[in-house]
Design a protein around this motif. Structure first.
Motif, PDB file in Angstrom:
ATOM      1  N   ARG A  66      45.737  44.219  -8.228  1.00  0.00           N
ATOM      2  CA  ARG A  66      45.145  45.264  -8.240  1.00  0.00           C
ATOM      3  C   ARG A  66      46.329  46.584  -7.578  1.00  0.00           C
ATOM      4  NH1 ARG A  66      38.863  47.868  -8.923  1.00  0.00           N
ATOM      5  NH2 ARG A  66      39.134  46.742 -10.787  1.00  0.00           N
ATOM      6  N   ALA A  67      46.981  46.189  -6.155  1.00  0.00           N
ATOM      7  CA  ALA A  67      47.182  46.636  -5.620  1.00  0.00           C
ATOM      8  C   ALA A  67      48.870  47.148  -5.875  1.00  0.00           C
ATOM      9  CB  ALA A  67      46.870  46.437  -3.573  1.00  0.00           C
ATOM     10  N   GLY A  68      49.443  45.901  -6.257  1.00  0.00           N
ATOM     11  CA  GLY A  68      50.787  46.233  -6.351  1.00  0.00           C
ATOM     12  C   GLY A  68      51.699  45.653  -5.740  1.00  0.00           C
ATOM     13  N   ILE A  69      51.120  45.604  -4.957  1.00  0.00           N
ATOM     14  CA  ILE A  69      51.929  45.335  -3.784  1.00  0.00           C
ATOM     15  C   ILE A  69      52.663  43.658  -3.261  1.00  0.00           C
ATOM     16  CG2 ILE A  69      51.034  46.792  -2.181  1.00  0.00           C
ATOM     17  CD1 ILE A  69      49.704  44.776  -0.600  1.00  0.00           C
ATOM     18  N   ASP A  70      53.356  44.018  -2.720  1.00  0.00           N
ATOM     19  CA  ASP A  70      54.625  42.080  -2.439  1.00  0.00           C
ATOM     20  C   ASP A  70      53.344  42.032  -1.154  1.00  0.00           C
ATOM     21  OD1 ASP A  70      55.875  40.165  -1.193  1.00  0.00           O
ATOM     22  OD2 ASP A  70      57.477  41.321  -0.907  1.00  0.00           O
ATOM     23  N   LYS A  71      52.752  41.085  -1.758  1.00  0.00           N
ATOM     24  CA  LYS A  71      51.570  39.960  -0.854  1.00  0.00           C
ATOM     25  C   LYS A  71      52.612  39.517   0.476  1.00  0.00           C
ATOM     26  CE  LYS A  71      53.345  36.590  -3.510  1.00  0.00           C
ATOM     27  NZ  LYS A  71      51.844  34.640  -4.722  1.00  0.00           N
ATOM     28  N   ASN A  72      53.820  39.750   0.429  1.00  0.00           N
ATOM     29  CA  ASN A  72      54.109  38.627   1.889  1.00  0.00           C
ATOM     30  C   ASN A  72      54.209  40.645   2.713  1.00  0.00           C
ATOM     31  OD1 ASN A  72      55.146  36.719   1.546  1.00  0.00           O
ATOM     32  ND2 ASN A  72      57.056  37.042   0.454  1.00  0.00           N
ATOM     33  N   GLN A  73      53.465  41.736   2.529  1.00  0.00           N
ATOM     34  CA  GLN A  73      53.523  42.754   3.493  1.00  0.00           C
ATOM     35  C   GLN A  73      52.039  43.073   4.295  1.00  0.00           C
ATOM     36  OE1 GLN A  73      54.550  45.301  -0.534  1.00  0.00           O
ATOM     37  NE2 GLN A  73      54.767  46.550   1.342  1.00  0.00           N
ATOM     38  N   VAL A  74      51.265  41.709   3.510  1.00  0.00           N
ATOM     39  CA  VAL A  74      49.872  41.701   3.840  1.00  0.00           C
ATOM     40  C   VAL A  74      50.054  40.999   5.674  1.00  0.00           C
ATOM     41  CG1 VAL A  74      47.613  41.003   5.150  1.00  0.00           C
ATOM     42  CG2 VAL A  74      48.720  41.587   2.143  1.00  0.00           C
ATOM     43  N   ALA A  75      49.784  42.194   6.835  1.00  0.00           N
ATOM     44  CA  ALA A  75      50.593  41.201   8.451  1.00  0.00           C
ATOM     45  C   ALA A  75      49.189  40.663   8.877  1.00  0.00           C
ATOM     46  CB  ALA A  75      50.887  42.626   8.933  1.00  0.00           C
ATOM     47  N   ALA A  76      47.905  41.019   8.359  1.00  0.00           N
ATOM     48  CA  ALA A  76      46.838  39.805   8.947  1.00  0.00           C
ATOM     49  C   ALA A  76      44.924  39.941   8.477  1.00  0.00           C
ATOM     50  CB  ALA A  76      46.243  40.588  10.840  1.00  0.00           C
ATOM     51  N   VAL A  77      44.735  39.480   8.890  1.00  0.00           N
ATOM     52  CA  VAL A  77      43.315  39.342   8.107  1.00  0.00           C
ATOM     53  C   VAL A  77      41.958  40.009   8.840  1.00  0.00           C
ATOM     54  CG1 VAL A  77      41.688  37.767   5.933  1.00  0.00           C
ATOM     55  CG2 VAL A  77      44.223  37.495   6.648  1.00  0.00           C
ATOM     56  N   GLY A  78      40.861  40.315   8.602  1.00  0.00           N
ATOM     57  CA  GLY A  78      40.210  40.968   9.344  1.00  0.00           C
ATOM     58  C   GLY A  78      38.665  40.627   8.442  1.00  0.00           C
ATOM     59  N   ILE A  79      37.744  40.082   8.780  1.00  0.00           N
ATOM     60  CA  ILE A  79      36.657  39.210   7.948  1.00  0.00           C
ATOM     61  C   ILE A  79      34.841  39.866   8.599  1.00  0.00           C
ATOM     62  CG2 ILE A  79      34.927  36.834   7.613  1.00  0.00           C
ATOM     63  CD1 ILE A  79      37.717  35.410   7.561  1.00  0.00           C
ATOM     64  N   GLY A 219      36.671  36.001  21.176  1.00  0.00           N
ATOM     65  CA  GLY A 219      36.179  37.296  20.929  1.00  0.00           C
ATOM     66  C   GLY A 219      36.425  37.916  19.875  1.00  0.00           C
ATOM     67  N   SER A 220      35.878  38.932  19.258  1.00  0.00           N
ATOM     68  CA  SER A 220      35.773  39.755  17.969  1.00  0.00           C
ATOM     69  C   SER A 220      37.456  39.790  17.553  1.00  0.00           C
ATOM     70  CB  SER A 220      35.331  40.549  17.785  1.00  0.00           C
ATOM     71  OG  SER A 220      33.451  40.198  18.711  1.00  0.00           O
ATOM     72  N   ASP A 221      38.303  40.302  18.464  1.00  0.00           N
ATOM     73  CA  ASP A 221      39.390  40.603  18.634  1.00  0.00           C
ATOM     74  C   ASP A 221      40.270  39.362  18.619  1.00  0.00           C
ATOM     75  OD1 ASP A 221      38.997  40.637  20.798  1.00  0.00           O
ATOM     76  OD2 ASP A 221      40.343  42.613  20.716  1.00  0.00           O
ATOM     77  N   GLU A 222      40.759  37.854  18.544  1.00  0.00           N
ATOM     78  CA  GLU A 222      40.952  37.203  18.129  1.00  0.00           C
ATOM     79  C   GLU A 222      41.730  36.158  16.922  1.00  0.00           C
ATOM     80  OE1 GLU A 222      39.888  33.442  21.389  1.00  0.00           O
ATOM     81  OE2 GLU A 222      38.803  35.345  22.856  1.00  0.00           O
ATOM     82  N   TRP A 223      42.894  35.735  17.707  1.00  0.00           N
ATOM     83  CA  TRP A 223      43.293  34.790  16.524  1.00  0.00           C
ATOM     84  C   TRP A 223      42.124  33.948  16.213  1.00  0.00           C
ATOM     85  CZ3 TRP A 223      45.347  29.403  16.492  1.00  0.00           C
ATOM     86  CH2 TRP A 223      46.434  28.940  15.487  1.00  0.00           C
ATOM     87  N   TYR A 224      41.566  33.477  14.681  1.00  0.00           N
ATOM     88  CA  TYR A 224      41.080  32.389  14.385  1.00  0.00           C
ATOM     89  C   TYR A 224      41.633  31.693  13.382  1.00  0.00           C
ATOM     90  CZ  TYR A 224      37.043  34.591  16.311  1.00  0.00           C
ATOM     91  OH  TYR A 224      35.917  35.637  16.898  1.00  0.00           O
ATOM     92  N   GLY A 225      43.168  31.480  13.667  1.00  0.00           N
ATOM     93  CA  GLY A 225      43.758  30.254  12.316  1.00  0.00           C
ATOM     94  C   GLY A 225      44.068  31.592  11.881  1.00  0.00           C
ATOM     95  N   ILE A 449      44.463  45.897  15.084  1.00  0.00           N
ATOM     96  CA  ILE A 449      44.414  46.527  16.258  1.00  0.00           C
ATOM     97  C   ILE A 449      44.794  45.692  17.078  1.00  0.00           C
ATOM     98  CG2 ILE A 449      43.094  47.578  18.597  1.00  0.00           C
ATOM     99  CD1 ILE A 449      41.432  49.413  16.768  1.00  0.00           C
ATOM    100  N   SER A 450      44.753  44.573  17.221  1.00  0.00           N
ATOM    101  CA  SER A 450      44.657  43.423  17.418  1.00  0.00           C
ATOM    102  C   SER A 450      46.466  42.913  16.945  1.00  0.00           C
ATOM    103  CB  SER A 450      44.091  41.826  17.093  1.00  0.00           C
ATOM    104  OG  SER A 450      43.916  40.776  17.994  1.00  0.00           O
ATOM    105  N   ALA A 451      46.740  42.977  16.104  1.00  0.00           N
ATOM    106  CA  ALA A 451      48.356  42.522  15.583  1.00  0.00           C
ATOM    107  C   ALA A 451      48.703  44.145  16.897  1.00  0.00           C
ATOM    108  CB  ALA A 451      48.811  42.982  14.187  1.00  0.00           C
ATOM    109  N   GLY A 452      48.877  44.911  16.684  1.00  0.00           N
ATOM    110  CA  GLY A 452      49.580  46.124  17.671  1.00  0.00           C
ATOM    111  C   GLY A 452      50.028  46.914  16.104  1.00  0.00           C
ATOM    112  N   ILE A 453      49.314  46.694  14.824  1.00  0.00           N
ATOM    113  CA  ILE A 453      49.725  47.821  14.471  1.00  0.00           C
ATOM    114  C   ILE A 453      48.964  49.264  14.271  1.00  0.00           C
ATOM    115  CG2 ILE A 453      49.331  48.192  11.609  1.00  0.00           C
ATOM    116  CD1 ILE A 453      49.821  45.294  11.260  1.00  0.00           C
ATOM    117  N   TYR A 454      47.850  49.012  14.140  1.00  0.00           N
ATOM    118  CA  TYR A 454      47.048  50.551  14.671  1.00  0.00           C
ATOM    119  C   TYR A 454      46.737  50.881  16.176  1.00  0.00           C
ATOM    120  CZ  TYR A 454      45.647  49.819   9.946  1.00  0.00           C
ATOM    121  OH  TYR A 454      45.097  48.981   8.781  1.00  0.00           O
ATOM    122  N   ASP A 455      46.911  52.189  16.759  1.00  0.00           N
ATOM    123  CA  ASP A 455      46.717  52.180  17.950  1.00  0.00           C
ATOM    124  C   ASP A 455      45.183  52.519  18.678  1.00  0.00           C
ATOM    125  OD1 ASP A 455      47.684  53.821  20.924  1.00  0.00           O
ATOM    126  OD2 ASP A 455      45.810  55.339  19.774  1.00  0.00           O
TER     127      ASP A 455
END
Length: 495
Positions: A66-79, A219-225, A449-455
């Motif tokens: 729907r967003a019409g973006i290149d899926k490789n632009q997705v840097a990280a996931v939060g659940i 931790g809530s902001d750790e790497w989960y795989g 924030i965890s990925a360093g993308i957001y301050d």
């Protein structure tokens, strides 16, 4: 410059949302997929975990397309996820041994009564911050182990996983490589010791749940795989945040400091107050949980959960047929006779916080010849504001913190009538953010924030809110609230 996106998955009671947030934290696209609600004549509520997983994968495809973006632009996931809902699955195959038992389901009542009769209720509350109740995950998991053939034996042999929806999704999304949960979800299971910050071996034994069946707590902001969502992404993307939905909304609302409180209005509602480093054990029916663990540090919350808020409007519409749409309910409420004193107490399955009376029954009271359809509908809408006020007022008393405003989110906050009523009853500003997808936003922001993308500070400075201020005299709002308290006492006596 190439745009970067954060993907949020918000797995809730009614369905699963996929959301994309850009590098400025703005919502770019959202897609939803609902799942079936399996409710039998005993009132037991279940979801199909496989359907939830399929919808999760599908909604990610939907939102990227729907967003019409290149899926490789997705840097990280939060659940973010519905809490307390319990899933038990086979460790080797990754298949559920039974349907997910939903947070609304009270089938574990007998198990809780056995533990209470044995004298352990206070031990449970002291360790977990939660009153012994089938509402939480432990009794639901115990019910599956007791009642599904062969599962208890497999659990003792370490062959099953027992967890909440986040741990189920993580397990499947990572192909079984990650069996984990975060501190916020763990604190809602009734098996997690809030002081030791670990699973409580004695409570696991008390509920008959082998400790080895429980997920690792991170931790809530750790790497989960990493996950490629069943091959949809060309390369796996990291899952960098996991939060229970109410905790995600607390973070998304920027309630990161003690004294900040938010209310999420949904099928039910969660009111949550950040108490910082202070673990406050309520004496009046609130529960204590963990807000999250971020950057290696935990924060605590006081919370009140309300079983029926937005669902009351659905009941007025679908069962009583007093209105045809949700919008009409709020319009009728606004047009009702202001002199009418009808109240509705929505104790369909008892009352939760702060009353915790599972025997209470629902009722309309205060009906006179002034009462018509609009007045009964208004009573149904107003009970949402009164129940939230019950929780906020108790939080103020028990924490000693000055609560100066209420930050709110969820679909019902679109109602101008309800938000004004909420401010009138509480006597403080009620602040509605521009975006309503706060649970997913919180998970996306934590991942970014965890990925360093957001301050961490700049991302919240862009939030826009509409504030509702009290518009009626204090004497009038106090009289209305006293009427509500009398109505509740009537419901408790008739339970």
């Amino acid at each position: 410059m190439r745009q970067t996106y954060l993907l949020a998955i918000d797995q809730s009671t009614q369905g699963t949302k996929g959301m994309l947030f850009d590098a400025e934290g703005q919502l770019t696209a959202r897609c939803d997929r609902s799942h079936a609600q399996h409710i039998d004549d005993r009132g037991w509520v279940e979801h199909d975990p496989e359907e939830i997983y399929r919808n999760t994968v599908a909604v990610v495809r939907d939102v990227v397309e729907r967003a019409g973006i290149d899926k490789n632009q997705v840097a990280a996931v939060g659940i973010s996820n519905q809490r307390e809902t319990a899933v038990v699955w086979d460790r080797e195959s990754g298949r559920p041994v039974y349907n997910a038992i939903v947070w609304q389901c009270a089938r574990g009542e007998q198990i809780c009564e056995e533990i209470r009769a044995a004298g352990y209720a206070e031990r449970v509350r002291e360790s977990t911050g939660l009153p012994l109740s089938p509402y939480f995950s432990a009794a639901k998991i115990a019910w599956v182990l007791r009642n599904v053939d062969g599962v208890e034996e497999r659990a003792r042999a370490g062959g099953v996983c027992c967890g909440t929806v986040d741990s189920w999704l993580l397990y499947r999304l990572t192909g079984g490589k990650t069996y984990a949960t975060d501190y916020s979800n763990a604190s809602r299971t009734q098996l997690f010791n809030l002081r030791a910050l670990s699973w409580d071996p004695e409570l696991c034994k008390l509920f008959g749940i082998p400790l080895d069946c429980m997920a690792r707590v991170r931790g809530s902001d750790e790497w989960y795989g990493d996950t490629d969502f069943e091959g949809f992404f060309d390369r796996p993307v990291p899952i960098l945040a996991v939060l229970g939905d109410s905790h995600g909304a607390l973070f998304g609302q920027d309630c990161r400091e003690p004294g900040l409180v938010k209310a999420t209005y949904g099928t039910g509602s969660s009111v949550m107050l950040n108490t910082g480093d202070d673990l406050i054990v309520s004496q009046s029916g609130l529960v204590t949980s963990l807000a999250w663990c971020m950057q290696g540090k935990v924060q605590y919350v006081l919370e009140g959960n309300i079983n029926y808020t937005g669902s009351v409007i659905g009941w007025l519409k679908n069962d009583l047929q007093l209105v045809q749409t949700v919008r009409q309910a709020h319009e009728l409420a606004a047009a009702a006779n202001p002199l009418d004193q009808t109240y509705f107490v929505p104790a369909f399955t008892g009352l939760g916080a702060p009353y915790w009376d599972s025997a209470a029954t629902g009722l309309f009271t205060g009906i006179t010849r002034l009462t018509g359809r609009a007045e009964m509908v208004r009573a149904g809408v107003d009970c949402i504001a009164y129940q939230v006020a019950d929780i906020v007022n108790l939080m103020r008393e028990e924490s000693g913190l000055a609560i100066r405003e209420l930050r709110v989110d969820g679909g019902p906050t679109e109602s101008t009538y309800l938000m004004q009523r909420q401010s009138d009853i509480l006597g403080i500003p009620v602040c509605v953010p521009r975006w309503q997808e706060l649970s997913g936003m919180g998970a996306a922001y934590a991942a970014g924030i965890s990925a360093g993308i957001y301050d961490r500070e700049a991302i919240f400075s862009r939030m826009e809110r509409t504030a509702y201020e009290r518009g009626m005299p204090a004497e009038q709002s106090e009289a209305l609230y006293r009427g509500w308290k009398r109505a509740v006492q009537t419901a408790l006596r008739h339970g």
